[in-house]
Scaffold this motif. Structure first.
Motif, PDB file in Angstrom:
ATOM      1  N   GLN A 109       0.651  -1.172   0.322  1.00 28.95           N
ATOM      2  CA  GLN A 109       0.142   0.514   0.150  1.00 28.95           C
ATOM      3  C   GLN A 109       1.016   1.523   0.408  1.00 28.95           C
ATOM      4  OE1 GLN A 109      -3.139   0.866   0.285  1.00 28.95           O
ATOM      5  NE2 GLN A 109      -4.112  -1.435  -0.512  1.00 28.95           N
ATOM      6  N   GLN A 145     -11.994   4.681  -0.206  1.00 29.73           N
ATOM      7  CA  GLN A 145     -12.875   4.194  -1.138  1.00 29.73           C
ATOM      8  C   GLN A 145     -13.209   2.600  -0.883  1.00 29.73           C
ATOM      9  OE1 GLN A 145     -10.839   5.431  -4.503  1.00 29.73           O
ATOM     10  NE2 GLN A 145     -12.130   7.413  -5.708  1.00 29.73           N
ATOM     11  N   ASP A 146     -13.672   2.399  -1.776  1.00 29.89           N
ATOM     12  CA  ASP A 146     -13.917   0.703  -1.974  1.00 29.89           C
ATOM     13  C   ASP A 146     -12.905  -0.152  -2.503  1.00 29.89           C
ATOM     14  OD1 ASP A 146     -15.328   0.878  -3.675  1.00 29.89           O
ATOM     15  OD2 ASP A 146     -17.819   0.993  -3.086  1.00 29.89           O
ATOM     16  N   ARG A 147     -13.417  -1.423  -2.802  1.00 34.09           N
ATOM     17  CA  ARG A 147     -12.020  -2.105  -3.896  1.00 34.09           C
ATOM     18  C   ARG A 147     -13.005  -1.666  -5.333  1.00 34.09           C
ATOM     19  NH1 ARG A 147     -14.532  -7.003  -0.674  1.00 34.09           N
ATOM     20  NH2 ARG A 147     -16.242  -7.063  -1.921  1.00 34.09           N
ATOM     21  N   ASP A 148     -14.267  -1.500  -5.622  1.00 30.81           N
ATOM     22  CA  ASP A 148     -14.607  -0.662  -6.778  1.00 30.81           C
ATOM     23  C   ASP A 148     -13.859   0.808  -6.828  1.00 30.81           C
ATOM     24  OD1 ASP A 148     -15.954  -3.202  -7.747  1.00 30.81           O
ATOM     25  OD2 ASP A 148     -17.752  -2.395  -5.856  1.00 30.81           O
ATOM     26  N   GLY A 149     -13.495   1.382  -6.211  1.00 34.68           N
ATOM     27  CA  GLY A 149     -13.181   2.483  -6.708  1.00 34.68           C
ATOM     28  C   GLY A 149     -14.140   3.274  -5.933  1.00 34.68           C
ATOM     29  N   LYS A 150     -15.593   2.770  -5.330  1.00 32.42           N
ATOM     30  CA  LYS A 150     -16.053   4.192  -4.885  1.00 32.42           C
ATOM     31  C   LYS A 150     -15.902   5.284  -3.513  1.00 32.42           C
ATOM     32  CE  LYS A 150     -19.949   1.426  -7.910  1.00 32.42           C
ATOM     33  NZ  LYS A 150     -21.488   0.978  -7.508  1.00 32.42           N
ATOM     34  N   PRO A 151     -16.612   6.748  -3.150  1.00 36.56           N
ATOM     35  CA  PRO A 151     -16.292   6.869  -2.272  1.00 36.56           C
ATOM     36  C   PRO A 151     -17.472   6.344  -1.645  1.00 36.56           C
ATOM     37  CG  PRO A 151     -16.157   8.548  -3.866  1.00 36.56           C
ATOM     38  CD  PRO A 151     -17.264   7.265  -4.520  1.00 36.56           C
ATOM     39  N   GLN A 160      -8.862   2.759   3.300  1.00 35.91           N
ATOM     40  CA  GLN A 160      -8.522   2.949   3.040  1.00 35.91           C
ATOM     41  C   GLN A 160     -10.355   4.243   2.755  1.00 35.91           C
ATOM     42  OE1 GLN A 160      -8.099   2.658  -2.029  1.00 35.91           O
ATOM     43  NE2 GLN A 160      -5.970   1.294  -0.617  1.00 35.91           N
ATOM     44  N   LYS A 213      -3.397  11.158   2.410  1.00 38.12           N
ATOM     45  CA  LYS A 213      -4.864  10.528   1.790  1.00 38.12           C
ATOM     46  C   LYS A 213      -5.101  10.892   3.269  1.00 38.12           C
ATOM     47  CE  LYS A 213      -3.337   8.497  -2.532  1.00 38.12           C
ATOM     48  NZ  LYS A 213      -3.385   7.435  -3.249  1.00 38.12           N
TER      49      LYS A 213
END
Length: 290
Positions: free
Chosen positions: A105, A186-192, A184, A220
């Motif tokens: 990471q 954001q989830d693993r699909d890149g959505k906040p 993070q 971040k």
């Protein structure tokens, strides 16, 4: 249901009906009297940029690169210790697995990670130690150390403290040792993942609290899920099932008593923390500053 989980559930319901949404939630969640578990991990400092390209390179890129190099060196040491204690296969060594994931990471090169694992047999015998101290303004500091010479490391820290308004003393009673899963936003699909949703997932995963903070190294926003040490693995597993992306997980010392400092004392503490984190044996530093 514990007091903290009741608090989380109460605010979850309040959040759903709140007209001001996430910002109000953030203010409430960070209320010092209701959410005392705030840990500060000091990894880097960014000095002010100048007015030209060279100034930016000199004052920003240089310190950030130096901090990243120190971080990689410390991760390398921790990986070697994990291999010695639990073997070189991350599938059967949870601590090593977490460190490898954390290194990835942080964009640590794959070759460096592999070299650290392979070079564990040649590493010097290393031991873990805690150094407790009182800093300027009466703040409390817990310093985690990995060292091949405890007496030398303690002596160096004592000298730094004496020269910068600190002293070696017992402050462990000002902290609670908790399990912390950092993920993070954001989830693993890149959505906040909004704070309201993060709080809902904390309740479902069995965490006591969740806090939105900033990763000083990567600049971040991140979420920190706090739980009992005994439930750390289960909470991490649940959060992954919910689609969150973990950055790191493990025990941390979170303050149970916090202090407010004057601007002058904050500057002195900042200088002291910079000197402490520059020590090659120092892994992490925790404080109880509001």
């Amino acid at each position: 249901m514990s007091l903290i989980r009741r608090f989380c559930f109460s605010y979850w319901r309040c959040l759903r009906s709140s007209a001001s949404g996430g910002q109000e939630a953030l203010v409430r969640l960070r209320c010092p009297s209701l959410s005392p578990y705030v840990a500060c991990l000091h990894t880097s400092a960014i000095t002010s940029a100048g007015h030209n390209k060279w100034s930016k390179v000199k004052h920003i890129k240089g310190p950030k690169d130096a901090a990243r190099s120190r971080l990689f060196a410390k991760l390398t040491m921790m990986i070697k210790v994990a291999v010695k204690e639990g073997g070189s296969n991350p599938d059967f060594n949870p601590y090593l697995y977490q460190l490898v994931e954390q290194a990835r990471q942080r964009n640590m090169p794959k070759t460096s990670i592999e070299a650290a694992i392979k070079g564990a047999d040649k590493a010097k015998p290393t031991s873990y130690a805690l150094y407790q101290a009182r800093g300027p303004g009466g703040c409390s500091l817990i310093i985690e150390i990995l060292t091949d010479n405890t007496n030398r490391s303690f002596s160096e820290l004592r000298l730094l403290l004496n020269k910068n308004g600190g002293t070696h003393t017992d402050v462990l009673h000002c902290f609670n040792k908790k399990g912390v899963v950092t993920v993070q936003t954001q989830d693993r699909d890149g959505k906040p993942v909004q704070l309201e949703q993060a709080l809902d997932l904390a309740i479902q995963a069995g965490a006591e609290d969740v806090q939105e903070m900033q990763d000083e190294e990567e600049e971040k926003d991140i979420y920190k899920y706090i739980c009992d040490l005994s439930s750390l693995r289960d909470v991490r597993s649940q959060l992954i099932t919910f689609g969150l992306v973990p950055i790191s997980s493990g025990p941390e010392y979170l303050p149970s008593l916090t202090v407010q400092l004057s601007d002058t004392d904050k500057e002195r503490v900042f200088k002291l923390l910079e000197l402490i984190k520059d020590q090659p044996d120092v892994m992490r530093v925790y404080d109880n500053i509001e």
